[in-house]
Design a protein around this motif. Structure first.
Motif, PDB file in Angstrom:
ATOM      1  N   TRP A 176      89.658  52.823   9.726  1.00 37.64           N
ATOM      2  CA  TRP A 176      89.056  53.692  10.555  1.00 37.64           C
ATOM      3  C   TRP A 176      87.684  53.120  11.313  1.00 37.64           C
ATOM      4  CZ3 TRP A 176      91.080  57.665  12.826  1.00 37.64           C
ATOM      5  CH2 TRP A 176      90.389  58.494  13.486  1.00 37.64           C
ATOM      6  N   SER A 177      86.901  52.569  10.641  1.00 41.04           N
ATOM      7  CA  SER A 177      85.912  51.947  11.349  1.00 41.04           C
ATOM      8  C   SER A 177      86.295  50.825  12.567  1.00 41.04           C
ATOM      9  CB  SER A 177      84.826  51.290  10.291  1.00 41.04           C
ATOM     10  OG  SER A 177      84.310  52.371   9.476  1.00 41.04           O
ATOM     11  N   MET A 178      87.179  50.025  12.311  1.00 41.62           N
ATOM     12  CA  MET A 178      87.367  49.404  13.325  1.00 41.62           C
ATOM     13  C   MET A 178      88.388  49.982  14.301  1.00 41.62           C
ATOM     14  SD  MET A 178      87.472  46.399  14.549  1.00 41.62           S
ATOM     15  CE  MET A 178      86.989  45.169  13.201  1.00 41.62           C
ATOM     16  N   VAL A 179      89.050  51.164  13.986  1.00 39.28           N
ATOM     17  CA  VAL A 179      89.689  51.886  15.248  1.00 39.28           C
ATOM     18  C   VAL A 179      88.607  52.335  16.119  1.00 39.28           C
ATOM     19  CG1 VAL A 179      90.950  54.031  15.564  1.00 39.28           C
ATOM     20  CG2 VAL A 179      91.764  52.205  14.038  1.00 39.28           C
ATOM     21  N   THR A 180      87.637  53.002  15.339  1.00 41.23           N
ATOM     22  CA  THR A 180      86.347  53.667  16.278  1.00 41.23           C
ATOM     23  C   THR A 180      85.682  52.613  17.151  1.00 41.23           C
ATOM     24  OG1 THR A 180      86.165  55.375  14.623  1.00 41.23           O
ATOM     25  CG2 THR A 180      84.351  54.838  15.911  1.00 41.23           C
ATOM     26  N   ARG A 181      85.348  51.475  16.613  1.00 43.98           N
ATOM     27  CA  ARG A 181      84.847  50.400  17.315  1.00 43.98           C
ATOM     28  C   ARG A 181      85.581  50.035  18.470  1.00 43.98           C
ATOM     29  NH1 ARG A 181      80.282  47.403  18.306  1.00 43.98           N
ATOM     30  NH2 ARG A 181      80.826  45.516  19.121  1.00 43.98           N
ATOM     31  N   MET A 182      86.860  49.669  18.271  1.00 54.59           N
ATOM     32  CA  MET A 182      87.874  49.265  19.383  1.00 54.59           C
ATOM     33  C   MET A 182      88.129  50.491  20.194  1.00 54.59           C
ATOM     34  SD  MET A 182      88.080  46.238  18.878  1.00 54.59           S
ATOM     35  CE  MET A 182      88.667  46.209  20.524  1.00 54.59           C
ATOM     36  N   SER A 183      88.083  51.702  20.104  1.00 51.70           N
ATOM     37  CA  SER A 183      88.315  52.890  21.026  1.00 51.70           C
ATOM     38  C   SER A 183      86.943  52.664  21.809  1.00 51.70           C
ATOM     39  CB  SER A 183      88.557  54.188  20.317  1.00 51.70           C
ATOM     40  OG  SER A 183      87.662  54.447  19.469  1.00 51.70           O
ATOM     41  N   ARG A 184      85.623  52.673  21.411  1.00 52.30           N
ATOM     42  CA  ARG A 184      84.636  52.752  22.004  1.00 52.30           C
ATOM     43  C   ARG A 184      84.475  51.654  23.044  1.00 52.30           C
ATOM     44  NH1 ARG A 184      80.656  54.253  17.280  1.00 52.30           N
ATOM     45  NH2 ARG A 184      80.956  56.330  17.016  1.00 52.30           N
ATOM     46  N   ARG A 185      85.044  50.367  22.584  1.00 52.00           N
ATOM     47  CA  ARG A 185      85.094  49.209  23.570  1.00 52.00           C
ATOM     48  C   ARG A 185      85.780  49.490  24.611  1.00 52.00           C
ATOM     49  NH1 ARG A 185      86.216  43.334  21.151  1.00 52.00           N
ATOM     50  NH2 ARG A 185      84.241  43.576  20.444  1.00 52.00           N
ATOM     51  N   LEU A 186      87.061  50.163  24.259  1.00 56.99           N
ATOM     52  CA  LEU A 186      87.933  50.427  25.441  1.00 56.99           C
ATOM     53  C   LEU A 186      87.562  51.358  26.484  1.00 56.99           C
ATOM     54  CD1 LEU A 186      91.251  50.267  23.414  1.00 56.99           C
ATOM     55  CD2 LEU A 186      90.494  48.302  25.275  1.00 56.99           C
ATOM     56  N   ARG A 189      84.639  52.176  27.157  1.00 58.72           N
ATOM     57  CA  ARG A 189      83.426  51.778  27.881  1.00 58.72           C
ATOM     58  C   ARG A 189      83.512  51.317  29.363  1.00 58.72           C
ATOM     59  NH1 ARG A 189      80.477  46.531  25.486  1.00 58.72           N
ATOM     60  NH2 ARG A 189      82.615  46.777  24.294  1.00 58.72           N
ATOM     61  N   PRO A 190      82.781  52.100  30.357  1.00 61.17           N
ATOM     62  CA  PRO A 190      83.063  51.508  31.892  1.00 61.17           C
ATOM     63  C   PRO A 190      82.749  50.275  32.095  1.00 61.17           C
ATOM     64  CG  PRO A 190      81.029  52.882  31.573  1.00 61.17           C
ATOM     65  CD  PRO A 190      81.732  52.845  30.096  1.00 61.17           C
ATOM     66  N   TRP A 234      83.631  43.504  38.155  1.00 62.95           N
ATOM     67  CA  TRP A 234      84.324  42.703  36.910  1.00 62.95           C
ATOM     68  C   TRP A 234      85.553  43.190  36.911  1.00 62.95           C
ATOM     69  CZ3 TRP A 234      86.151  43.773  32.210  1.00 62.95           C
ATOM     70  CH2 TRP A 234      86.224  42.810  31.265  1.00 62.95           C
ATOM     71  N   HIS A 235      86.675  42.262  37.078  1.00 63.48           N
ATOM     72  CA  HIS A 235      88.057  42.774  36.865  1.00 63.48           C
ATOM     73  C   HIS A 235      88.737  41.982  35.945  1.00 63.48           C
ATOM     74  CE1 HIS A 235      87.899  44.744  40.822  1.00 63.48           C
ATOM     75  NE2 HIS A 235      87.112  43.777  41.239  1.00 63.48           N
TER      76      HIS A 235
END
Length: 133
Positions: free
Chosen positions: A114-124, A126-127, A132-133
């Protein structure tokens, strides 16, 4: 176990009386069952011994041990080792994992996932920076 980007692939939490080498065989079986395309596994120097031969004989992924050499003195960043350490640092930012309150290994595994899911969803979410493309 993480991929080369530090993203969690498989996690196994065991009791304190089970050594890392003993738990590695079950973890590698789960990795093989869930991610059949993986062909190489890097492991820490603590996994030397019969685990490399067992992995080569029983599972398709080859294993490679990342160890310090005799000529290294002081702190040296080992190749590929930083990926796992970086993932541990990410996971320790999660409050439930900073302290070990769980009594069941399965609960700790779920909290890690769950912590890794939270980490990755925040990363995705992020504006992206302008341009940057």
């Amino acid at each position: 176990m993480t991929d080369t980007l530090g993203l969690l692939l498989v996690v196994a939490v065991t009791a304190a009386n089970i050594g890392d080498r003993d738990a590695a065989a079950g973890l590698l079986r789960r990795l093989r069952r869930l991610h059949r395309a993986i062909t190489l596994v890097w492991a820490d120097g603590g996994y030397t011994g019969c685990l490399v031969g067992w992995c080569r004989g029983k599972l398709a992924p080859a294993s490679e041990i990342v160890k310090r050499t005799a000529d290294m003195t002081g702190f040296v960043v080992l190749p590929r080792r930083w990926v796992a350490e970086h993932t541990f640092a990410w996971l320790m930012n999660s409050r439930p994992l900073a302290r070990d309150y769980e009594t069941l290994p399965a609960t700790s595994e779920a909290m890690t996932g769950w912590s890794m899911v939270t980490r990755m969803s925040r990363r995705l979410a992020r504006p992206r920076a302008a341009g940057w493309h």
